[in-house]
Design an enzyme around this catalytic site. Structure first.
Site: not given
Ligand code: GCB
Length: 603
Positions: A167, A418
């Site tokens: 993201d 992840e």
């Molecule tokens: C996750 C990711 C991270 C995201 C976060 C979210 O699992 O590792 O990069 O920003 O979730 O806020 O969705």
């Protein structure tokens, strides 16, 4: 071994470094024609742009901000006469994601991977006592063969667009300091240290790599400049009596000075500030200098207004002050190794760092945080892009460990964030990455990876490789949010009970948990996105953490709000920050301050 030294550029009796930061010429190359039409000799109709910085947020038009493709930078650098006869190089803190470097039109370096430094050797190409033209071609397109993973697509208007499998916004460019460096022909190429504590004393075994045969001497000075140990030879053991150990949030740094000598003449001298400490995982504990520690802190990003992912010394300072104020003791460099200066500061401030390689997006999905919760499986590691991806991943692991191994702050390596782990195809890939990290790190620091929501006790095929199990969990946010919070807590506990049932005798930490929250939104009773909900959500997570004795840390997602790709899931960025993007506290910050200041060090 890497072709260039990863030691941070320093001045000394034998070394020079000059900052090349400032306004550079800049232009985009949407047709990818620059090389063919001779831009290596100099770029056309150039704008001026600051280095270091991400290029995207300076401009007011969307095509530039969203640009995917080649981008070119140019500057002039004066190489002094006194550098003739030495090695001369340009050291880039990073170039995101791949770079070609030219000096006076001659190709001098290529680098793949956007978050680690590299050097372009210009010794034989530079014009001495003269101005030289430096041109850098960068490409910022995402693919499945390089980390971080994503794809680049072409829109109906012919423009390219990056689609990350993560993201955070795909900030790019020359985002970290650039330096001109000069050092002797026979020089210190690398230094590696490992620590042992022996009662009140410390034994530091070291090894030095040089480019010649002259004798090497290593001297250790304390913070008052007093010599406390000395050893001759490229390998040896330094005995420090009554050693002042580097402790969590109570740092002490010795200066290790390596000298290559020809009789009394010093051919090269290189100094590094190093904290003496040990790190170990024993049973369910993470031990620093033999004492258990509970991690309190954050997943972070290098991210701020205007400069994007660009290194900003003021933002760095503010971040550390906020982390100290709130009672944190650690952070993860999610989702890529950060700028060198940040580790130096963490060493100085006594923060514990989980150092993460940019292996994010190894799960084919534009919204993996959502899709993992639905049980989606992608068999990512069965793709034919994997051999090339693995090669790039392994090189990034080598660059990261070589660069960061001597930092006292670095207590663990995070080798993936992840990834997809539910398919057997992941296992051989993971085995190679984990084995490489073990082989490269003489301190044998714990290795980990952050487990996505569908990497569960009965689905994950790879957790056995992690010395510390790191969980990213969003029960109460992506799953069963709002009034369903009671079910979220029950599901969370049910998962943790299953892990407990496995009796892994290993520490678990939470490397992510969090709830998007608008700093301006208050509501009683709470609704999701309000400050009240963020607190209720965090209280629920902490109730769960406090119920299991094998949970040894909590790093909330995220330290601050950060920029993401636009879309329906993000309101101009990820708002899970405990601080706003401008580094002001949300209500949850005061809640954390109270909790973290009252938790004992070993919780
Ligand atoms: C996750 C990711 C991270 C995201 C976060 C979210 O699992 O590792 O990069 O920003 O979730 O806020 O969705």
């Amino acid at each position: 071994m890497l072709q260039y030294s990863m030691l941070y550029p320093k001045q000394s009796v034998s070394r020079r470094t000059v900052s090349m930061d400032g306004m550079w010429k800049f232009c985009l190359d949407p047709e990818g024609k620059g090389t063919e039409i001779g831009w290596a000799d100099g770029i056309p109709q150039a704008d001026l742009i600051p280095v270091p910085a991400s290029f995207q947020d300076f401009y007011t038009d969307k095509d530039t901000r969203e640009y995917a493709g080649d981008l070119w930078y140019e500057t002039d650098v004066f190489v002094p006469e006194e550098y003739a006869g030495k090695n001369v190089a340009i050291r880039f803190g990073c170039a995101t994601h791949r770079a070609e470097v030219y000096l006076n039109g001659v190709h001098v370096a290529s680098h793949v991977g956007g978050f680690l430094p590299f050097m372009a050797d210009i010794t034989n190409v530079a014009r001495y006592n003269a101005v030289n033209k430096v041109v850098v071609k960068i490409n910022n397109e995402l693919s499945e063969t390089n980390i971080p993973c994503g794809k680049t697509k072409v829109l109906s208007n012919g423009k390219k667009m990056n689609s990350p499998y993560f993201d955070f916004f795909n900030y790019s460019g020359l985002q970290r300091p650039v330096k001109l460096v000069a050092y002797p022909k026979e020089y210190v190429f690398d230094l590696t240290v490992d620590h042992r504590i022996n009662g009140r004393d410390a034994e530091v075994s070291y090894s030095v790599v040089t480019t010649g045969e002259h004798p090497v001497e290593v001297t250790v000075y304390d913070e008052d400049g007093r010599e406390v140990a000395v050893s001759q030879g490229k390998e040896g053991i330094l005995h420090i009596e009554n050693a002042h150990l580097w402790q969590v949030r109570n740092a002490y740094l010795y200066t290790f000075t390596v000298r290559i000598k020809d009789e009394e003449e010093v051919l090269d001298e290189y100094s590094e500030e190093i904290g003496v400490r040990t790190v170990e995982v024993k049973g369910k504990d993470i031990l620093i200098n033999g004492s258990p520690v509970y991690l309190k802190g954050f997943g972070k990003h290098e991210d701020s207004d205007i400069v994007g992912r660009g290194f900003h010394i003021g933002v760095m300072k503010r971040d550390f002050e906020c982390m100290k104020w709130i009672g944190a003791n650690s952070f993860r460099t999610s989702h890529y190794p950060y700028s060198d200066e940040i580790y130096q500061m963490a060493d100085r401030e006594g923060f514990l760092v989980i150092d993460e390689v940019p292996a994010v997006g190894l799960f084919e999905s534009l919204m993996n945080f959502m899709e993992a919760s639905t049980g989606k499986k992608t068999a990512f590691f069965a793709k034919d892009t994997i051999p090339e991806l693995l090669e790039n991943h392994l090189r990034a692991v080598e660059e990261m460990i070589t660069r960061d191994k001597n930092h006292a702050c670095v207590i663990a390596w995070s080798l993936l964030n992840e990834p997809e782990t539910t398919d057997e195809a992941a296992v051989p890939y993971f085995e190679k990455v984990f084995a490489r990290a073990h082989e490269l790190d003489v301190q044998k620091r714990p290795r980990t990876f952050a487990l996505i929501m569908n990497s569960l006790p009965d689905t994950c095929k790879c957790y056995h490789l992690a010395d510390v199990i790191s969980m990213n969990r969003y029960y109460g946010w992506y799953l069963m949010g709002g009034y369903e919070m009671c079910d979220a807590e029950a599901a969370f506990r049910a998962e943790m009970d299953k892990w407990a049932g496995k009796d892994l005798d290993r520490p678990f930490i939470f490397t992510e948990y969090g709830a998007d929250t608008y700093a301006a939104e208050h509501k009683l009773p709470s609704v999701m996105w309000s400050q009240e909900y963020q607190k209720e959500y965090l209280e629920m997570c902490h109730r769960v953490f406090d119920s299991y004795d094998f949970i040894k840390g909590e790093q909330v997602w995220n330290f601050a709000d950060f920029q993401t790709t636009e879309g329906i899931m993000r309101v101009n960025g990820n708002k899970k920050g405990i601080f706003t993007r401008q580094r002001q506290p949300k209500d949850a910050a005061f809640y954390f301050k109270e909790r973290w200041e009252s938790l004992p060090l070993n919780h």
